[in-house]
Motif scaffolding. Structure first.
Motif, short mmCIF file in Angstrom:
data_model
loop_
_atom_site.label_atom_id
_atom_site.label_comp_id
_atom_site.label_asym_id
_atom_site.label_seq_id
_atom_site.Cartn_x
_atom_site.Cartn_y
_atom_site.Cartn_z
N LEU A 1 0.83 -1.21 0.00
CA LEU A 1 0.00 0.00 0.00
C LEU A 1 0.86 1.25 0.00
O LEU A 1 0.50 2.27 -0.55
CB LEU A 1 -0.92 0.01 1.22
CG LEU A 1 -2.04 -1.04 1.20
CD1 LEU A 1 -2.88 -0.93 2.43
CD2 LEU A 1 -2.89 -0.90 -0.04
N ASN A 2 2.01 1.19 0.65
CA ASN A 2 2.83 2.39 0.73
C ASN A 2 4.29 2.16 0.38
O ASN A 2 4.74 2.53 -0.70
CB ASN A 2 2.68 2.99 2.12
CG ASN A 2 3.33 4.33 2.26
OD1 ASN A 2 3.64 4.95 1.25
ND2 ASN A 2 3.58 4.75 3.46
N THR B 1 4.23 3.15 -7.75
CA THR B 1 5.20 4.22 -7.53
C THR B 1 6.58 3.72 -7.14
O THR B 1 7.55 4.43 -7.36
CB THR B 1 4.70 5.18 -6.44
OG1 THR B 1 4.50 4.45 -5.25
CG2 THR B 1 3.43 5.86 -6.84
N VAL B 2 6.69 2.54 -6.53
CA VAL B 2 8.02 2.08 -6.14
C VAL B 2 8.53 0.98 -7.07
O VAL B 2 9.65 1.03 -7.56
CB VAL B 2 8.03 1.60 -4.67
CG1 VAL B 2 9.40 1.07 -4.29
CG2 VAL B 2 7.63 2.74 -3.75
N GLN B 3 7.68 0.01 -7.36
CA GLN B 3 8.16 -1.10 -8.19
C GLN B 3 8.06 -0.83 -9.69
O GLN B 3 8.60 -1.59 -10.49
CB GLN B 3 7.36 -2.37 -7.88
CG GLN B 3 7.51 -2.85 -6.45
CD GLN B 3 6.60 -4.03 -6.15
OE1 GLN B 3 6.11 -4.69 -7.05
NE2 GLN B 3 6.38 -4.30 -4.89
N TYR C 1 -2.33 -0.69 -5.96
CA TYR C 1 -2.52 -0.20 -7.33
C TYR C 1 -3.77 0.69 -7.38
O TYR C 1 -3.74 1.78 -7.95
CB TYR C 1 -2.67 -1.42 -8.23
CG TYR C 1 -3.22 -1.19 -9.61
CD1 TYR C 1 -2.37 -0.86 -10.66
CD2 TYR C 1 -4.57 -1.35 -9.88
CE1 TYR C 1 -2.87 -0.68 -11.93
CE2 TYR C 1 -5.07 -1.17 -11.16
CZ TYR C 1 -4.21 -0.84 -12.18
OH TYR C 1 -4.71 -0.66 -13.45
N ALA C 2 -4.85 0.21 -6.72
CA ALA C 2 -6.13 0.91 -6.83
C ALA C 2 -6.05 2.33 -6.29
O ALA C 2 -6.54 3.26 -6.91
CB ALA C 2 -7.21 0.11 -6.11
N TRP C 3 -5.41 2.52 -5.13
CA TRP C 3 -5.48 3.86 -4.55
C TRP C 3 -4.67 4.86 -5.34
O TRP C 3 -5.03 6.04 -5.44
CB TRP C 3 -5.18 3.87 -3.04
CG TRP C 3 -3.74 3.95 -2.60
CD1 TRP C 3 -2.98 2.93 -2.16
CD2 TRP C 3 -2.93 5.14 -2.47
NE1 TRP C 3 -1.74 3.38 -1.80
CE2 TRP C 3 -1.68 4.73 -1.98
CE3 TRP C 3 -3.14 6.49 -2.76
CZ2 TRP C 3 -0.63 5.63 -1.74
CZ3 TRP C 3 -2.09 7.37 -2.53
CH2 TRP C 3 -0.87 6.94 -2.03
N ILE C 4 -3.59 4.40 -5.98
CA ILE C 4 -2.82 5.33 -6.81
C ILE C 4 -3.64 5.75 -8.03
O ILE C 4 -3.75 6.93 -8.35
CB ILE C 4 -1.49 4.70 -7.27
CG1 ILE C 4 -0.57 4.45 -6.08
CG2 ILE C 4 -0.80 5.59 -8.29
CD1 ILE C 4 0.14 5.64 -5.57
N ILE C 5 -4.25 4.77 -8.73
CA ILE C 5 -4.98 5.19 -9.94
C ILE C 5 -6.23 5.99 -9.57
O ILE C 5 -6.64 6.86 -10.31
CB ILE C 5 -5.29 4.05 -10.93
CG1 ILE C 5 -6.32 3.07 -10.40
CG2 ILE C 5 -4.08 3.31 -11.38
CD1 ILE C 5 -6.79 2.13 -11.51
N LEU C 6 -6.80 5.72 -8.40
CA LEU C 6 -7.95 6.54 -7.99
C LEU C 6 -7.51 7.97 -7.71
O LEU C 6 -8.22 8.93 -8.04
CB LEU C 6 -8.62 5.94 -6.75
CG LEU C 6 -9.59 4.79 -7.06
CD1 LEU C 6 -10.08 4.14 -5.80
CD2 LEU C 6 -10.77 5.31 -7.88
N GLY D 1 3.60 11.66 -12.14
CA GLY D 1 4.95 12.09 -11.78
C GLY D 1 4.95 12.83 -10.46
O GLY D 1 5.79 12.59 -9.59
N ILE D 2 3.98 13.72 -10.29
CA ILE D 2 3.93 14.52 -9.06
C ILE D 2 3.56 13.66 -7.85
O ILE D 2 4.15 13.79 -6.77
CB ILE D 2 2.93 15.69 -9.23
CG1 ILE D 2 3.50 16.67 -10.27
CG2 ILE D 2 2.70 16.41 -7.91
CD1 ILE D 2 2.52 17.69 -10.76
N ILE D 3 2.60 12.71 -8.03
CA ILE D 3 2.24 11.81 -6.93
C ILE D 3 3.46 11.00 -6.50
O ILE D 3 3.74 10.83 -5.32
CB ILE D 3 1.08 10.88 -7.34
CG1 ILE D 3 -0.21 11.68 -7.45
CG2 ILE D 3 0.90 9.75 -6.34
CD1 ILE D 3 -1.40 10.87 -7.83
#
Lengths: 203, 226
Positions: free
Chosen positions: B32-33, B39-41, B158-163, B211-213
């Motif tokens: 999740l984080n 964002t990391v992998q 994955y879901a929370w980033i794309i949301l 990119g900013i996230i």
């Protein structure tokens, strides 16, 4: 002429990477050096030009509703569209394997430079994506081939350009949190903006 | 690609482990984080960006991906000892493709509008590197229950980033949230017309926002890529 138009459109305007976000994983992972980027890009063009027409043939002659009419009247109403995903990905994986073996046999030099990228390509979304778009857009076989080649070339251009920028980027001072993926994302956005200027080009 | 996630925890042989032990909580919470797939992998970016113009299709897409990850992890983990090493990629692809076909048929039957909007991108879950990556790095070496937890963690990571991406793209690009107009009432209240930003609807907006996230999240995590 229509085919040429489709090829040019898929290279510059409907670029796989900038317009549809396809093949992003390998686009980001293999764009640190221009030399490897050229290898991957060439392999993508190669595989796309083969698999898109091949999947077109399967879609038109086997999967589509009523496509199996050539086998006799009994098959005229068969609709196998639901098997599309599984068949397409199997075709792509098998083609990639086949291409790898053929290249290894006949051109060891080419295999040396392309070889390691071929297995990566089986799970590159640009390959499956092109086949799915080809179905959506009802292309003829010539158009499908042109589209496959064009999409591959678009990916090739994009990944080489990004690799060249990233090679230069090594000498600049990027904030810590932005290093790597972050700055690459922003650069991709800017490149997409540049590619937007091709909109309206048509033959 | 999936090489940097290969250090999956080894199989634990303890007899009776609590249903939600500390280790299992970590399996769910890490992606999740700190170990976020996007964002990391750097996995599964393709589909992450394509469907995020509006929030609603994004929710459907995330649910579909969570479903596919969890069940493919479960199935592969159940049969992991009988898959021959040489053909494991094809076996995994067949399992994923079957699950994705299921999702796509259900969508077609019950929510045809969504099916039309998502289009080819439902099919592209097959080549979503997160699914493949988790199968290779985790499900092939772990027990079914742990694999399900891992699938849930990665899926929701994955879901929370794309949301988040979809939220900003819909807000700035269309001036609405979940199709509820936000810009118009605020504009009326202030007596001005708020302009929406066309770039956000375009693919470029997605690149910029992601990119900013990533920048914000990595700054908070202290994760630095070399």
């Amino acid at each position: 002429m229509e085919a040429l138009n489709i090829a040019i459109k898929s290279i510059f305007i409907d670029n796989m990477v900038f317009a549809y976000f396809l093949g992003m994983c390998s686009f980001l992972a293999v764009s640190k050096k221009v030399k490897t980027a050229v290898g991957l890009g060439a392999a993508v063009i190669f595989v796309l030009t083969i698999t898109v027409p091949l999947n077109w043939l399967i879609q038109e002659k086997v999967l589509k509703e009523g496509a199996m009419a050539w086998m006799g009247a009994d098959f005229a109403s068969v609709d196998l569209t639901f098997l599309q995903f599984i068949i397409f990905i199997a075709v792509i994986a098998a083609m990639v394997q086949l291409v790898e073996m053929v290249i290894e046999k006949f051109s060891p030099a080419l295999y040396g430079s392309l070889g390691i990228f071929l297995p990566l390509i089986a799970v590159n979304c640009a390959i499956l994506g092109s086949s799915l778009f080809m179905v959506q857009r009802d292309y003829t076989v010539v158009e499908a081939t042109a589209f496959g080649f064009g999409s591959g070339t678009g990916f090739f251009l994009a990944i080489i350009a990004l690799a060249a920028i990233r090679e230069r980027l090594k000498y600049s001072n990027v904030p810590n949190g932005l290093k790597g993926l972050g700055i690459t994302m922003l650069i991709t956005g800017l490149m997409g903006l540049a590619f937007k200027s091709f909109i309206g080009i048509a033959l | 690609m999936s090489t940097d996630v290969a250090e999956a925890p080894l199989e634990v042989k303890e007899p009776a482990e609590a249903l939600l032990s500390k280790r299992r909580k970590r399996i769910v919470a890490d992606p999740l984080n700190e170990d976020n797939p996007i964002t990391v992998q750097v996995l599964g970016i393709c589909s992450a960006l394509a469907v995020t113009v509006q929030i609603k299709p994004t929710i459907i897409m995330s649910l579909a991906v969570v479903f596919v990850i969890v069940f493919s992890n479960l199935i592969v983990s159940l049969i992991r000892n009988s898959i021959p090493g040489r053909i494991r990629i094809i076996v995994q692809l067949a399992i994923i493709a079957t699950l994705v076909t299921l999702v796509s048929e259900v969508l077609k039957a019950y929510s045809y509008d969504m099916y039309k909007i998502l289009g080819a991108y439902v099919g592209l879950i097959i080549t979503n590197c997160i699914v493949m990556g988790r199968l290779e790095a985790f499900a092939m070496a772990n027990k079914p229950y742990d694999s399900v937890l891992d699938g849930l963690g990665s899926g929701f990571g994955y879901a929370w980033i794309i949301l988040a991406v979809a939220f900003f793209r819909e807000l700035f690009g269309s001036g609405s949230i979940l199709n509820v107009k936000i810009y118009e009432p605020i504009g009326n209240m202030l007596g001005v017309t708020l302009q929406t930003n066309g770039l956000m609807v375009d693919s470029i907006g997605a690149f910029m926002i992601l990119g900013i996230i990533i920048w914000i999240q990595r700054t908070k995590n202290g994760y630095v890529e070399h």
